[in-house]
Design a protein around this motif. Structure first.
Motif, PDB file in Angstrom:
ATOM      1  N   THR A 146      74.508  43.131  -4.870  1.00  0.00           N
ATOM      2  CA  THR A 146      75.491  43.125  -3.794  1.00  0.00           C
ATOM      3  C   THR A 146      76.266  44.452  -3.795  1.00  0.00           C
ATOM      4  OG1 THR A 146      77.204  42.122  -5.173  1.00  0.00           O
ATOM      5  CG2 THR A 146      75.750  40.611  -3.954  1.00  0.00           C
ATOM      6  N   GLY A 152      72.955  39.131  -6.079  1.00  0.00           N
ATOM      7  CA  GLY A 152      72.825  38.375  -4.834  1.00  0.00           C
ATOM      8  C   GLY A 152      71.505  37.637  -4.797  1.00  0.00           C
ATOM      9  N   SER A 171      76.096  34.677  -4.565  1.00  0.00           N
ATOM     10  CA  SER A 171      76.112  35.740  -5.578  1.00  0.00           C
ATOM     11  C   SER A 171      76.888  35.275  -6.805  1.00  0.00           C
ATOM     12  CB  SER A 171      76.736  37.011  -5.013  1.00  0.00           C
ATOM     13  OG  SER A 171      78.104  36.804  -4.727  1.00  0.00           O
TER      14      SER A 171
END
Length: 178
Positions: A146, A152, A171
């Motif tokens: 991310t 993620g 996430s």
């Protein structure tokens, strides 16, 4: 001891984002984050619940823990209060990952698509017997880093005649290795 995906990443020399690499190399750990869960039609929701996955929800508390066991890892996912477990191992004969959910085993491979690690379903068995394509779960799953450095994920499963079974996205943080 890295997990099955970590082994494939290393063997193929895939250039995965640092957070994704840390997660798969760690071998064990407990990670917390948030997830959004969607599901398909009524039949899909029934199948998903029987498999131990949660009902649809937004911004659900999510936890994943990985624990070495035998030649692989037990993966325990918790969505709110709902838990599901699987066993992930490396299959050296097919150079792939195999994730076992009760009597169903799913063979998976990975490849990089830009900055994303994409997971493909290669085949499945039920009680050790190969499933025909029509009954083999399909996936459009990915792992990525991310913008804030977290891990993620966008995981989905569908069946050809039913459509979407489940999709969960979210996430979690993966600390630096010591």
């Amino acid at each position: 001891m890295s997990d099955a995906f970590g082994r494939i990443i290393a063997e193929q020399g895939l250039a995965v984002p640092a957070t994704v690499a840390r997660f798969h190399v760690a071998g064990s750990g407990r990670y917390r984050g948030r997830a959004d869960i969607t599901s398909g039609n009524l039949l899909a929701r029934l199948i998903v619940r029987l498999a131990g996955f949660p009902a649809p929800g937004r911004d659900v508390d999510f936890e994943i823990s990985t624990t070495p066991h035998g030649g692989g890892h037990v993966w325990t996912r918790r969505f709110g209060t709902r838990k599901t477990r699987s066993y992930l191992r490396y299959d050296s004969r097919h150079a792939c990952a195999v994730e076992q959910f009760g009597p169903v085993a799913i063979r998976m491979g990975v490849q990089m698509q830009g900055e994303v690690l994409a997971v493909q379903v290669l085949g499945a068995t039920f009680l050790g017997l190969p499933l025909p394509r029509l009954l083999t779960p399909q996936s459009a799953s990915s792992e990525f880093q991310t913008p804030d450095g977290g891990f993620g994920f966008d995981i989905s499963a569908s069946l050809p005649l039913i459509g979407l079974l489940i999709r969960y996205q979210g996430s979690f943080d993966v600390p630096e290795l010591r």
